[in-house]
Design a protein around this motif. Structure first.
Motif, PDB file in Angstrom:
ATOM      1  N   GLY A   1       0.820  -1.204   0.000  1.00  0.00           N
ATOM      2  CA  GLY A   1       0.000   0.000   0.000  1.00  0.00           C
ATOM      3  C   GLY A   1       0.856   1.256   0.000  1.00  0.00           C
ATOM      4  N   VAL A   2       1.904   1.256   0.835  1.00  0.00           N
ATOM      5  CA  VAL A   2       2.815   2.400   0.900  1.00  0.00           C
ATOM      6  C   VAL A   2       3.568   2.569  -0.420  1.00  0.00           C
ATOM      7  CG1 VAL A   2       4.887   3.303   2.027  1.00  0.00           C
ATOM      8  CG2 VAL A   2       3.076   2.266   3.403  1.00  0.00           C
ATOM      9  N   MET A   3       4.003   1.461  -1.025  1.00  0.00           N
ATOM     10  CA  MET A   3       4.715   1.532  -2.289  1.00  0.00           C
ATOM     11  C   MET A   3       3.830   2.062  -3.410  1.00  0.00           C
ATOM     12  SD  MET A   3       7.853   0.859  -1.900  1.00  0.00           S
ATOM     13  CE  MET A   3       8.259   0.820  -3.642  1.00  0.00           C
ATOM     14  N   SER A   4       2.539   1.727  -3.368  1.00  0.00           N
ATOM     15  CA  SER A   4       1.605   2.276  -4.359  1.00  0.00           C
ATOM     16  C   SER A   4       1.573   3.794  -4.259  1.00  0.00           C
ATOM     17  CB  SER A   4       0.197   1.702  -4.143  1.00  0.00           C
ATOM     18  OG  SER A   4       0.184   0.307  -4.327  1.00  0.00           O
ATOM     19  N   LEU A   5       1.550   4.307  -3.028  1.00  0.00           N
ATOM     20  CA  LEU A   5       1.561   5.755  -2.825  1.00  0.00           C
ATOM     21  C   LEU A   5       2.892   6.360  -3.269  1.00  0.00           C
ATOM     22  CD1 LEU A   5      -0.208   6.019   0.657  1.00  0.00           C
ATOM     23  CD2 LEU A   5      -1.175   6.481  -1.597  1.00  0.00           C
TER      24      LEU A   5
ATOM     25  N   ALA B   1       3.908   4.010 -14.362  1.00  0.00           N
ATOM     26  CA  ALA B   1       2.505   3.554 -14.313  1.00  0.00           C
ATOM     27  C   ALA B   1       2.434   2.047 -14.089  1.00  0.00           C
ATOM     28  CB  ALA B   1       1.799   3.939 -15.606  1.00  0.00           C
ATOM     29  N   LEU B   2       3.333   1.301 -14.736  1.00  0.00           N
ATOM     30  CA  LEU B   2       3.355  -0.154 -14.579  1.00  0.00           C
ATOM     31  C   LEU B   2       3.682  -0.545 -13.143  1.00  0.00           C
ATOM     32  CD1 LEU B   2       3.006  -2.649 -16.423  1.00  0.00           C
ATOM     33  CD2 LEU B   2       5.490  -2.698 -16.667  1.00  0.00           C
ATOM     34  N   GLY B   3       4.663   0.150 -12.552  1.00  0.00           N
ATOM     35  CA  GLY B   3       5.013  -0.124 -11.155  1.00  0.00           C
ATOM     36  C   GLY B   3       3.875   0.195 -10.211  1.00  0.00           C
ATOM     37  N   MET B   4       3.160   1.306 -10.494  1.00  0.00           N
ATOM     38  CA  MET B   4       2.029   1.687  -9.660  1.00  0.00           C
ATOM     39  C   MET B   4       0.936   0.618  -9.717  1.00  0.00           C
ATOM     40  SD  MET B   4      -0.208   5.196  -9.912  1.00  0.00           S
ATOM     41  CE  MET B   4       1.288   6.061 -10.429  1.00  0.00           C
ATOM     42  N   CYS B   5       0.653   0.120 -10.923  1.00  0.00           N
ATOM     43  CA  CYS B   5      -0.363  -0.931 -11.084  1.00  0.00           C
ATOM     44  C   CYS B   5       0.065  -2.215 -10.382  1.00  0.00           C
ATOM     45  CB  CYS B   5      -0.607  -1.202 -12.568  1.00  0.00           C
ATOM     46  SG  CYS B   5      -1.441   0.124 -13.449  1.00  0.00           S
ATOM     47  N   GLU B   6       1.348  -2.554 -10.508  1.00  0.00           N
ATOM     48  CA  GLU B   6       1.856  -3.779  -9.880  1.00  0.00           C
ATOM     49  C   GLU B   6       1.673  -3.738  -8.367  1.00  0.00           C
ATOM     50  OE1 GLU B   6       6.033  -6.316  -9.549  1.00  0.00           O
ATOM     51  OE2 GLU B   6       6.053  -4.149  -9.867  1.00  0.00           O
TER      52      GLU B   6
END
Length: 480
Positions: A239-243, A275-280
């Motif tokens: 969750g933190v990595m998504s942010l 964007a790919l990292g965010m989706c992952e």
């Protein structure tokens, strides 16, 4: 046509910078649900007993406790009273012995075979078997001599109770009746009121039960859900990595808009990687969240997360490789090596996808070490091949830039080379730490800090992407 190829190869460019020594992240431990299923599994002879490993999980102590009258509330996975409670539940666990074993029994006897479920905390391992007895008997089951001494009950697994908690290690007995071939455990739950790594073994001591199989499942639950204890922090981490990816993407977008007239294709590719990292990260977070809530994986989300991870890892390696070759800087095309690069990328994607799918969608129980080795080795070999090829290509590119006296480009590539070398050294050091960690913790006593191993590789990839964003940030006259 040429523009399309340029766009594709540019796309292959810096997404890979995010992943470089993500190259070694194959060591990430597979993520599992806390539901252990048994499908006609056989018991293995060990000392003078036969045993089957029913599972092991790190479990946090219940936040709430129930009394004996309310024990039935633990049996229904849909009940709200489950909130705050940790337990191990036995669901439809059935033992089936052979016809030969059943026929030798007396039909009038109510107990003609005993199988025991033994639950214990890892630090109580020495309490199972005869090691604690004065005779220092190297046995698991009570034999006639020990029974005559009053040390144990004949035919049962030897257990030394914990003085501080007399109910543990926990023993649950199931008997065959008469000539029946099957014996079914009653549906029941064992509440966990102390945080620790718990092991479950099914055992029997009677040699006549040889060939007995087990089917059914056990459900292991933590206070806040079904996610295994050592994976609980990972849900928060993702969750933190998504942010973090969101913040990076926002900063990159603002810079992108500021210099939009001078944008190169490379900048679009970096945007795609962010964007790919965010989706992952978001998909893994939702996968873990669903796993925690239901105890089983949402196959659709998991497959998407695994596939995006494999695609990102593959493209990252390909991008770093073509950049290291000087594509678009020293040479306009890759020439004769294009097909080799694409074939290597395709093989790596297939190998990585296969390993990830087996690790994340396979049975909760560890699959055979040899099978895992067959899947890990190709990925590790391809990773090593990528690293060697990348640094070999970088050496040639730097030499060409020096000969052409391209000072600005040479400076960027030197910084790039130094950054990659630093990340390589960090990854090698971390792999060494992982080997040390696994060698010194064979029974998972350090399960509460185990999450940092897979988390490191995700943080590592993100850090490398940040470096790339700094080196190739949009600016005026970027083609220089």
């Amino acid at each position: 046509m040429r523009e399309g190829l340029r766009f594709y190869n540019g796309e292959v460019l810096l997404g890979f910078m995010l992943g470089l020594l993500y190259l070694c992240d194959n060591s990430i431990v597979p993520i599992r649900a806390s539901i252990h299923e048994y499908q006609n599994e056989f018991f293995t002879p060990q000392l003078n007993a036969f045993l089957f490993h029913g599972g092991s999980e790190g479990i946090f102590a219940s936040k709430l406790h129930h009394d004996q009258d309310n024990q039935s509330s633990l049996l229904s996975p849909g009940n709200k009273p489950l909130e705050g409670k940790s337990f191990i539940r036995f669901d439809s666990v059935t033992f089936k012995r052979t016809d030969e074993s059943a026929k030798t029994q007396n039909e009038m006897q109510s107990k003609t075979g005993l199988i025991e479920a033994i639950i214990f905390e890892v630090k109580d391992t020495e309490r199972i078997g005869g090691n604690f007895l004065k005779s220092n008997s190297n046995v698991l089951c009570c034999n006639p001599k020990l029974a005559a001494d009053g040390s144990c009950n004949l035919g049962e697994v030897i257990i030394q109770k914990n003085d501080d908690n007399p109910e543990w290690p926990r023993r649950i007995q199931t008997f065959f009746a008469g000539k029946d071939r099957e014996a079914k455990m009653s549906t029941q739950s064992v509440e966990i009121n102390k945080t620790g790594m718990y092991y479950l073994y099914f055992m029997y001591c009677d040699p006549q039960l040889k060939g007995t199989t087990i089917t059914g499942r056990t459900v292991w639950r933590n206070p806040d859900g079904y996610l295994p204890g050592k994976m609980v922090p990972l849900m928060t981490f993702y969750g933190v990595m998504s942010l973090a990816y969101l913040v990076l993407g926002l900063g990159w977008f603002l810079r992108f808009v500021q210099f939009w007239k001078d944008i190169m294709q490379l900048h679009y590719h970096i945007s795609a990687v962010i964007a790919l990292g965010m989706c992952e990260m978001a998909l893994w977070y939702f996968d873990y969240s669903n796993l925690s809530a239901t105890g089983s994986r949402p196959v659709g989300i998991t497959v998407w997360a695994v596939t995006i991870t494999a695609v990102k890892k593959t493209l990252s390696r390909l991008l770093l490789l073509v950049v290291s070759m000087g594509y678009g800087v020293v040479r306009p095309t890759l020439g004769g090596v294009t097909s080799k690069v694409l074939i290597l990328g395709l093989v790596y994607f297939v190998a990585s996808e296969a390993l990830e799918l087996v690790e994340h969608l396979g049975n909760i129980n560890d699959f055979a070490g040899r099978t895992k080795l067959y899947l890990v080795l190709p990925v590790a070999f391809l990773d090593a091949w990528f690293i060697l090829w990348i640094f070999s290509s970088l050496s040639k590119t730097l030499e060409k830039l020096q000969m052409r006296r391209s000072i600005a480009k040479l400076e960027v590539y030197r910084k790039f080379t130094n950054a990659l070398a630093l990340f390589v050294l960090l990854s090698i050091a971390w792999i060494g730490y992982e080997l040390y960690f696994n060698a010194t913790d064979p029974i998972s006593e350090l399960w509460r800090i185990y999450w940092i191993i897979p988390a490191f590789w995700s943080l590592f990839a993100f850090s490398l992407l940040v470096v790339i964003c700094i080196l190739w940030a949009p600016s005026r006259n970027p083609t220089r």
